[in-house]
Design a protein around this motif. Structure first.
Motif, PDB file in Angstrom:
ATOM      1  N   UNK A  84      -6.530 -22.796 -53.822  1.00  8.39           N
ATOM      2  CA  UNK A  84      -6.974 -23.989 -53.123  1.00  8.39           C
ATOM      3  C   UNK A  84      -8.350 -23.772 -52.527  1.00  8.39           C
ATOM      4  N   UNK A  85      -9.049 -24.889 -52.298  1.00  9.72           N
ATOM      5  CA  UNK A  85     -10.418 -24.823 -51.793  1.00  9.72           C
ATOM      6  C   UNK A  85     -10.675 -26.031 -50.908  1.00  9.72           C
ATOM      7  N   UNK A  86     -11.810 -26.015 -50.214  1.00 12.28           N
ATOM      8  CA  UNK A  86     -12.136 -27.120 -49.320  1.00 12.28           C
ATOM      9  C   UNK A  86     -12.662 -28.310 -50.108  1.00 12.28           C
ATOM     10  N   UNK A  87     -12.097 -29.479 -49.838  1.00 14.53           N
ATOM     11  CA  UNK A  87     -12.540 -30.723 -50.455  1.00 14.53           C
ATOM     12  C   UNK A  87     -13.207 -31.568 -49.387  1.00 14.53           C
ATOM     13  N   UNK A  88     -14.498 -31.859 -49.556  1.00 14.15           N
ATOM     14  CA  UNK A  88     -15.257 -32.562 -48.530  1.00 14.15           C
ATOM     15  C   UNK A  88     -15.107 -34.079 -48.614  1.00 14.15           C
ATOM     16  N   UNK A  89     -15.015 -34.603 -49.837  1.00 15.70           N
ATOM     17  CA  UNK A  89     -14.896 -36.058 -49.988  1.00 15.70           C
ATOM     18  C   UNK A  89     -14.518 -36.402 -51.418  1.00 15.70           C
ATOM     19  N   UNK A  90     -14.011 -37.619 -51.602  1.00 19.64           N
ATOM     20  CA  UNK A  90     -13.723 -38.174 -52.923  1.00 19.64           C
ATOM     21  C   UNK A  90     -14.334 -39.562 -52.956  1.00 19.64           C
ATOM     22  N   UNK A  91     -15.143 -39.851 -53.980  1.00 21.30           N
ATOM     23  CA  UNK A  91     -15.829 -41.134 -54.060  1.00 21.30           C
ATOM     24  C   UNK A  91     -15.663 -41.758 -55.443  1.00 21.30           C
ATOM     25  N   UNK A  92     -15.623 -43.077 -55.470  1.00 19.16           N
ATOM     26  CA  UNK A  92     -15.792 -43.804 -56.717  1.00 19.16           C
ATOM     27  C   UNK A  92     -17.285 -43.901 -56.966  1.00 19.16           C
ATOM     28  N   UNK A  93     -17.738 -43.464 -58.125  1.00 15.96           N
ATOM     29  CA  UNK A  93     -19.177 -43.453 -58.409  1.00 15.96           C
ATOM     30  C   UNK A  93     -19.762 -44.853 -58.246  1.00 15.96           C
ATOM     31  N   UNK A  94     -20.870 -44.921 -57.504  1.00 20.42           N
ATOM     32  CA  UNK A  94     -21.498 -46.203 -57.211  1.00 20.42           C
ATOM     33  C   UNK A  94     -21.155 -46.742 -55.838  1.00 20.42           C
ATOM     34  N   UNK A  95     -20.137 -46.132 -55.186  1.00 24.66           N
ATOM     35  CA  UNK A  95     -19.766 -46.524 -53.825  1.00 24.66           C
ATOM     36  C   UNK A  95     -20.336 -45.486 -52.851  1.00 24.66           C
ATOM     37  N   UNK A  96     -20.979 -45.940 -51.804  1.00 25.45           N
ATOM     38  CA  UNK A  96     -21.576 -45.017 -50.845  1.00 25.45           C
ATOM     39  C   UNK A  96     -20.519 -44.332 -49.992  1.00 25.45           C
ATOM     40  N   UNK A  97     -19.473 -45.054 -49.646  1.00 27.31           N
ATOM     41  CA  UNK A  97     -18.448 -44.507 -48.752  1.00 27.31           C
ATOM     42  C   UNK A  97     -17.318 -43.875 -49.558  1.00 27.31           C
ATOM     43  N   UNK A  98     -16.911 -42.695 -49.135  1.00 28.86           N
ATOM     44  CA  UNK A  98     -15.813 -42.021 -49.806  1.00 28.86           C
ATOM     45  C   UNK A  98     -14.467 -42.442 -49.257  1.00 28.86           C
ATOM     46  N   UNK A  99     -13.408 -41.967 -49.903  1.00 33.09           N
ATOM     47  CA  UNK A  99     -12.059 -42.311 -49.461  1.00 33.09           C
ATOM     48  C   UNK A  99     -11.446 -41.220 -48.595  1.00 33.09           C
ATOM     49  N   UNK A 100     -12.031 -40.024 -48.612  1.00 34.09           N
ATOM     50  CA  UNK A 100     -11.491 -38.937 -47.782  1.00 34.09           C
ATOM     51  C   UNK A 100     -11.845 -39.176 -46.324  1.00 34.09           C
ATOM     52  N   UNK A 101     -10.864 -39.055 -45.442  1.00 25.86           N
ATOM     53  CA  UNK A 101     -11.092 -39.220 -44.010  1.00 25.86           C
ATOM     54  C   UNK A 101     -11.097 -37.839 -43.373  1.00 25.86           C
ATOM     55  N   UNK A 102     -12.266 -37.197 -43.433  1.00 19.13           N
ATOM     56  CA  UNK A 102     -12.388 -35.829 -42.941  1.00 19.13           C
ATOM     57  C   UNK A 102     -12.150 -34.826 -44.053  1.00 19.13           C
ATOM     58  N   UNK A 103     -12.640 -33.594 -43.851  1.00 18.57           N
ATOM     59  CA  UNK A 103     -12.496 -32.549 -44.857  1.00 18.57           C
ATOM     60  C   UNK A 103     -11.026 -32.256 -45.107  1.00 18.57           C
TER      61      UNK A 103
END
Length: 393
Positions: A250-269
């Motif tokens: 496992x590793x740290x995941x900072x964010x997940x985004x739909x390409x073209x959207x500025x805001x990601x769906x991850x709420x915190x690391x």
């Protein structure tokens, strides 16, 4: 993982993650005392076939939901198909002594301890509860071969009782490829013993998960490489991420985004675990719902927790980007759209967490089809390189 929903879709998706935070068991486990394999093998024989060239195991892709391949246990070797599972650390197969009333055990090949000259009983029982099913049985010790690599004195489980879920699994058992801190048995994994006994040239293994030409059939062509990597199966350089929890990949995941959207769906690391034993790509349910809605997916009313796409509009679907340590890993529609029974199903699935659990993501085989994935035990890191996809190897 949404078993009722999957049953409604008439598909069998695997999840060997346990029901808790990173494989914390639900049922009490009675672990054996750790066996001193070094003491048993004071002078292990150096065995590096073909001058250190990695060994390979061809894996069957069963309907895009299960990935398994052959190993042997015992002397002479008894052949079993196992899921090579990076989300757990223990090896088990059904026992010939499992009761006839246990349908899951009777449906698969069974290990016969009396037929193996190298078998040793341990005198300990075990109990494992995965996210999708559970089993119990007795521990044993024997020779295990994967490809031409032989491991002596491997501790493994002989399953006596398996839950109904395992009736739907094509493989006979599971060979965990996480590391000893994740083990229910409190013993080294098969690969750790390969490294300890010097039967591999490097403490590295890697997976190539092929995309089948037809989703409704099983097909060979996926590959497990032991003792290194195979450059023919990937292109470009590896993107490396450090392992953040001993025993798990496992590793740290900072964010997940739909390409073209500025805001990601991850709420915190978050943390993300790479798991060949899970079919879907799983995350916290609110984040997964947000992701599916941004992709234009619709809830499947008869399968709670599952989403689908309009099969006529797949060409317009954007990439999904996973951000970690300044680097980006990408899933395209070819990885996150699963065509099953005339439906185009989203591979993104959500799960809920209790207040005392830390939310995390599980990057299953749907994610791993995009990448040739390297697991580096010595440097405690995971490497991702773009997979070279062939129609058939």
């Amino acid at each position: 993982m949404h078993l009722a929903a999957l049953a409604a879709l008439n598909i069998s998706l695997v999840s060997t993650m346990t029901n808790g935070i990173f494989n914390i068991p639900l049922a009490p486990v009675r672990p054996p005392t750790r066996h001193n394999l070094n003491g048993m093998m004071r002078h292990p024989r150096r065995l590096i076939p073909h001058h250190g060239i990695p060994a390979e195991v061809e894996i069957t892709n069963f309907k895009n939901t299960q990935f398994y391949g052959p190993i042997t246990i015992g002397s002479p070797g008894q052949v079993f198909n196992v899921i090579f599972d990076t989300g757990s650390a223990d090896l088990w197969v059904p026992s010939i002594d499992c009761p006839k009333s246990n349908i899951a055990g009777q449906a698969h090949r069974k290990f016969n301890a009396d037929a193996s000259a190298s078998h040793k009983g341990i005198g300990q029982s075990f109990n494992i509860t995965y996210k999708s099913g559970s089993l119990d049985g007795n521990l044993s010790q024997d020779k295990v071969m994967v490809s031409y690599l032989a491991v002596k004195n491997q501790i493994f489980g002989e399953a006596m009782h398996q839950s109904e879920f395992f009736e739907e699994i094509e493989a006979d058992g599971i060979m965990g490829m996480a590391l000893e801190p994740a083990s229910f048995f409190k013993q080294p994994s098969v690969f750790e013993n390969m490294v300890e006994q010097n039967v591999v040239g490097a403490p590295v293994f890697a997976f190539y998960l092929a995309k089948p030409r037809t989703p409704s059939i099983s097909e060979r062509g996926s590959m497990l490489t032991l003792g290194g990597t195979n450059p023919e199966l990937y292109s470009g350089d590896f993107t490396h991420v450090d392992v953040t929890k001993p025993g798990y990949w496992q590793f740290q995941l900072d964010n997940v985004k739909v390409k073209g959207h500025a805001r990601g769906v991850c709420r915190g690391a978050k943390q993300a675990l790479v798991d060949t034993g899970t079919t879907l790509t799983v995350g916290p349910i609110r984040e997964i719902d947000d992701l599916n809605m941004r992709l234009g997916a619709r809830r499947i009313q008869f399968a709670p927790g599952m989403w689908s796409f309009n099969c006529l509009e797949l060409n317009s679907l954007p990439d999904v980007e996973f951000f970690t340590n300044g680097q980006v890993l990408t899933m395209t529609k070819d990885e996150y759209v699963m065509k099953v029974n005339g439906l185009c199903i989203s591979a993104f699935s959500g799960r809920t967490y209790t207040k005392d659990q830390v939310p995390y993501w599980v990057l299953g085989t749907s994610f791993m089809k995009a990448y040739y994935t390297k697991f580096d035990l010595e440097n405690k890191r995971i490497g991702f390189a773009k997979a070279r996809h062939y129609s058939y190897i």
